[in-house]
Design an enzyme around this catalytic site. Structure first.
Site, PDB file in Angstrom:
ATOM      1  N   ASP A  59      43.533  23.162  36.705  1.00  0.00           N
ATOM      2  CA  ASP A  59      44.815  22.451  37.064  1.00  0.00           C
ATOM      3  C   ASP A  59      46.185  22.505  37.248  1.00  0.00           C
ATOM      4  O   ASP A  59      46.353  23.800  37.404  1.00  0.00           O
ATOM      5  CB  ASP A  59      44.783  22.035  35.178  1.00  0.00           C
ATOM      6  CG  ASP A  59      46.120  21.238  35.254  1.00  0.00           C
ATOM      7  OD1 ASP A  59      45.209  19.383  35.865  1.00  0.00           O
ATOM      8  OD2 ASP A  59      46.741  21.070  35.112  1.00  0.00           O
ATOM      9  N   HIS A  77      40.449  11.301  35.368  1.00  0.00           N
ATOM     10  CA  HIS A  77      40.777  10.982  34.040  1.00  0.00           C
ATOM     11  C   HIS A  77      41.830  10.687  34.295  1.00  0.00           C
ATOM     12  O   HIS A  77      43.153  10.445  33.058  1.00  0.00           O
ATOM     13  CB  HIS A  77      40.355  12.194  33.015  1.00  0.00           C
ATOM     14  CG  HIS A  77      41.779  13.252  33.045  1.00  0.00           C
ATOM     15  ND1 HIS A  77      41.083  14.299  34.898  1.00  0.00           N
ATOM     16  CD2 HIS A  77      42.568  14.025  32.827  1.00  0.00           C
ATOM     17  CE1 HIS A  77      42.392  15.109  34.444  1.00  0.00           C
ATOM     18  NE2 HIS A  77      43.389  15.454  34.278  1.00  0.00           N
ATOM     19  N   ASP A  78      43.048  10.426  35.415  1.00  0.00           N
ATOM     20  CA  ASP A  78      44.359  10.751  35.501  1.00  0.00           C
ATOM     21  C   ASP A  78      44.251   9.168  36.091  1.00  0.00           C
ATOM     22  O   ASP A  78      45.246   9.436  36.342  1.00  0.00           O
ATOM     23  CB  ASP A  78      44.859  11.774  36.219  1.00  0.00           C
ATOM     24  CG  ASP A  78      45.272  12.339  35.750  1.00  0.00           C
ATOM     25  OD1 ASP A  78      44.993  12.881  34.102  1.00  0.00           O
ATOM     26  OD2 ASP A  78      45.033  14.259  35.879  1.00  0.00           O
ATOM     27  N   ASP A 116      37.756  23.754  32.701  1.00  0.00           N
ATOM     28  CA  ASP A 116      39.358  22.946  33.727  1.00  0.00           C
ATOM     29  C   ASP A 116      39.969  24.088  32.660  1.00  0.00           C
ATOM     30  O   ASP A 116      40.697  24.395  31.610  1.00  0.00           O
ATOM     31  CB  ASP A 116      39.707  21.884  32.526  1.00  0.00           C
ATOM     32  CG  ASP A 116      40.636  20.858  33.667  1.00  0.00           C
ATOM     33  OD1 ASP A 116      40.816  21.244  34.440  1.00  0.00           O
ATOM     34  OD2 ASP A 116      40.093  19.624  33.723  1.00  0.00           O
ATOM     35  N   GLU A 137      42.785  21.792  42.122  1.00  0.00           N
ATOM     36  CA  GLU A 137      43.777  20.120  41.758  1.00  0.00           C
ATOM     37  C   GLU A 137      45.406  20.827  43.264  1.00  0.00           C
ATOM     38  O   GLU A 137      46.219  20.905  42.544  1.00  0.00           O
ATOM     39  CB  GLU A 137      44.160  19.681  40.444  1.00  0.00           C
ATOM     40  CG  GLU A 137      44.909  18.322  40.135  1.00  0.00           C
ATOM     41  CD  GLU A 137      45.409  18.111  39.479  1.00  0.00           C
ATOM     42  OE1 GLU A 137      45.682  17.088  38.683  1.00  0.00           O
ATOM     43  OE2 GLU A 137      46.186  19.194  38.492  1.00  0.00           O
TER      44      GLU A 137
HETATM   45  O1  TEU Z   1      47.568  16.705  36.762  1.00  0.00           O
HETATM   46  C1  TEU Z   1      48.718  17.596  37.584  1.00  0.00           C
HETATM   47  C2  TEU Z   1      49.147  16.350  38.054  1.00  0.00           C
HETATM   48  O2  TEU Z   1      49.873  15.599  37.200  1.00  0.00           O
HETATM   49  C3  TEU Z   1      50.352  16.550  38.979  1.00  0.00           C
HETATM   50  O3  TEU Z   1      49.976  18.034  38.841  1.00  0.00           O
HETATM   51  C4  TEU Z   1      50.340  15.943  39.708  1.00  0.00           C
HETATM   52  O4  TEU Z   1      50.100  16.433  41.602  1.00  0.00           O
HETATM   53  C5  TEU Z   1      51.229  15.004  39.886  1.00  0.00           C
HETATM   54  O5  TEU Z   1      51.439  14.359  39.122  1.00  0.00           O
HETATM   55  C6  TEU Z   1      51.664  13.765  41.405  1.00  0.00           C
HETATM   56  O6  TEU Z   1      50.550  12.614  41.405  1.00  0.00           O
HETATM   57  C7  TEU Z   1      46.879  17.854  35.323  1.00  0.00           C
HETATM   58  C8  TEU Z   1      46.341  16.790  34.596  1.00  0.00           C
HETATM   59  O7  TEU Z   1      44.686  16.262  35.564  1.00  0.00           O
HETATM   60  C9  TEU Z   1      46.380  15.638  34.196  1.00  0.00           C
HETATM   61  O8  TEU Z   1      45.554  15.303  33.188  1.00  0.00           O
HETATM   62  C10 TEU Z   1      47.500  17.040  32.906  1.00  0.00           C
HETATM   63  O9  TEU Z   1      48.677  15.845  32.439  1.00  0.00           O
HETATM   64  C11 TEU Z   1      48.530  17.530  34.020  1.00  0.00           C
HETATM   65  O10 TEU Z   1      47.505  18.305  34.965  1.00  0.00           O
HETATM   66  C12 TEU Z   1      49.563  18.732  32.995  1.00  0.00           C
HETATM   67  O11 TEU Z   1      48.259  19.686  32.718  1.00  0.00           O
END
Ligand code: TEU
Length: 566
Positions: free
Chosen positions: A199, A321-322, A98, A249
């Site tokens: 990410d 994980h989100d 990642d 992402e």
């Molecule tokens: O998440 C990304 C993220 O939350 C945003 O890019 C997203 O576009 C926005 O919230 C709308 O839904 C990534 C990881 O998956 C996450 O776990 C991290 O906390 C975040 O990046 C910061 O690095």
């Protein structure tokens, strides 16, 4: 579409801190991943994406790197990473890292230098601006609540952080920053990493022009015009020439941009299709409107299948994980179980695209609501709680909201067996294990020929079958029975070969009528999968096996059928 080596990927995402502890500190680690490579090979996956394992103070679970070049001692050492790559390779498994390039940790040496001398070399590594008489430079909000600007000491300077204040954004306009990052990425490629999940990669560029006054991060830092040049250079200087596999992402691009992002010469190999993570039955918008939600989700799903067909492959995920666990997002509590979860698995594996599973998904791990805020671990959760109180919620309401939506539900430790802490650790785990581990765990499901895990294995085996692989990878997705509520059904069609995937998302029987089917004469050549057909999940003699789509098909509650047709 030109065939690529990485098209055959069956992926699996690991959140290392919650996977397996081997050094008795309550935290998962890289040797813990190595210890389970045989389990992962047994399931049939061939690619692992590990959430960040670099040095980090863990304000955002490693998405805040304090040193990109090292492994955090919590997870092990560089030697462990090397061993992981080698051991995985022996089993035909590739390792993806990642990469968090939008920001570093506030503890990163570059940022510490920047704080000391905001006008110096490292000050220009970050995005630092003058405030407006005691106020931040503008009204930009962070994705994770509050202002996107944090004041530096008692100066009038502020640094930008689109996530938490512990994650200062890097200044991608500065060529020195880009050079540093390219060097680091190339060193990991030399190390043996097969590719990356990138990410927040569509947030690299910020728009200080017209968007400056709008607060919403989607307006000022998401797919900002000109970001393509950055992504192209990043690719050309690192993974492009190495032919590495990359997953972006990326949120919210227009269909016309697909080619540029993930077409044959795109910035990335693939990007996530987040359709199925966006729909949530517990969202008040869908209260009492489950049918409408499934219909809306089906439309969005078929839309992205159409957008990608012939041009690119999306990466299909049901969990990560989100998000809360997929069962909790699609079904009512008493509906969550083997049938509903195995049916959802069929969508994950048999829609067009590259499937990735998330740890725990194949055994049906569930959300674990908490009795008190203190039981959560993520800084973001605390931020949100504070925001909810400010919006006027009571403490109990705010906690209920957190329990409803929290991304931390996906982060409880992996449930391996019925021993203490689900076999995750013999010490107190960093985050509490869901007490249902006694019933829901890998060991029990491995031995059970009718378990969700066994069904996932069967699905992956079908995807890999020589005579099925191409139709599921490259076949066109042709929607079927769209008039029938709560059914997601489609054919995958390639060079005259057809496979039908029929999924009943409702807890009731439904009947698919012949005249509603676009190709009613199709005879069923082989029943590839039936989630009601345990032990082998193929039970060709069962009464639910249709001989032809022309007969009309009765689907039982949450039944999923995968059929090879003439
Ligand atoms: O998440 C990304 C993220 O939350 C945003 O890019 C997203 O576009 C926005 O919230 C709308 O839904 C990534 C990881 O998956 C996450 O776990 C991290 O906390 C975040 O990046 C910061 O690095």
């Amino acid at each position: 579409m030109k065939k690529q080596w990485w098209h055959d990927t069956i992926g699996y995402q690991i959140f290392p801190r919650s996977f397996q502890d081997t050094d008795h500190d309550g935290n998962g680690d890289l040797p813990g991943v190595i210890a389970h490579l045989d389990d992962l090979a047994d399931l049939g996956i061939n690619t692992l994406w590990l959430c960040p394992f670099n040095c980090s103070p863990m304000w955002d679970s490693g998405y805040d790197a304090a040193d990109y070049e090292q492994v955090d001692p919590m997870f092990g050492s560089l030697d462990d990473a090397k061993r992981l790559i080698a051991e995985a390779r022996k089993r035909g498994i590739r390792i993806l890292m990642d990469l968090v390039l939008n920001h570093t940790s506030s503890e990163h040496a570059w940022f510490q230098e920047a704080l000391k001398d905001p006008e110096g070399l490292y000050g220009n590594y970050y995005i630092i601006r003058e405030g407006r008489e005691g106020l931040p430079p503008n009204r930009w909000r962070s994705f994770f609540g509050g202002s996107a600007w944090e004041r530096i000491g008692d100066s009038n300077r502020y640094y930008l952080h689109i996530f938490t204040k512990y994650q200062p954004d890097l200044n991608w306009e500065n060529p020195k920053v880009r050079q540093e990052l390219y060097g680091m990425i190339n060193r990991w490629l030399d190390f043996g990493i097969a590719g990356f999940r990138l990410d927040s990669i569509n947030h690299l560029k910020k728009d200080f022009g017209d968007a400056a006054d709008k607060g919403d991060p989607f307006s000022y830092c998401t797919n900002v015009s000109g970001i393509g040049d950055m992504l192209q250079e990043l690719k050309d200087r690192t993974y492009g020439p190495r032919g590495a596999f990359t997953i972006g992402e990326v949120n919210g691009i227009h269909p016309e941009q697909l080619e540029a992002y993930i077409g044959e010469n795109g910035y990335f190999s693939t990007m996530f299709d987040f359709t199925f993570t966006r729909y949530r039955i517990r969202d008040p918008q869908w209260a009492g409107r489950r049918r409408e939600m499934i219909r809306a989700c089906r439309e969005a799903c078929f839309q992205s299948q159409r957008t990608a067909y012939g041009r690119a492959l999306f990466c299909n995920v049901m969990e990560n994980h989100d998000t809360p666990r997929v069962g909790e997002r699609f079904f009512l509590p008493d509906q969550i179980g083997f049938f509903s979860l195995s049916m959802i698995g069929c969508l994950n594996l048999f829609l067009g695209g590259i499937p990735f599973l998330y740890q725990g998904q194949a055994i049906g791990m569930r959300d674990y609501p908490k009795a008190a805020l203190e039981e959560f671990r993520d800084f973001t959760t605390y931020n949100l709680y504070r925001d909810y109180l400010q919006e006027g919620m009571t403490g109990a309401e705010a906690l209920a909201r957190i329990n409803r939506d929290s991304r931390e539900h996906a982060r409880t430790p992996m449930q391996w067996n019925a021993e203490a802490n689900g076999g995750f650790s013999d010490k107190k785990p960093w985050f509490s294990v869901n007490p249902n581990y006694r019933e829901i765990n890998l060991e029990a499901q491995k031995q059970d020929p009718a378990s969700l895990y066994t069904f996932y294995k069967a699905m992956i085996a079908v995807r890999k079958r020589e005579d099925c692989r191409d139709v599921f990878l490259y076949g066109k997705t042709v929607p079927m029975y769209e008039e029938t509520d709560e059914v997601i059904a489609f054919e995958r069609v390639l060079d005259g070969k057809r496979a039908a995937v029929l999924c009943n998302l409702s807890g009731q029987e439904c009947f698919l009528e012949r005249e509603r089917c676009e190709e009613p004469e199709r005879r069923v050549r082989e029943l590839l999968l039936d989630n009601y057909g345990a032990p082998a999940f193929r039970n060709p003699g069962s009464s639910s096996t249709p001989r032809s789509l022309a007969e009309g098909i009765r689907l039982r509650p949450f039944q999923a059928l995968v059929l090879l047709c003439d």
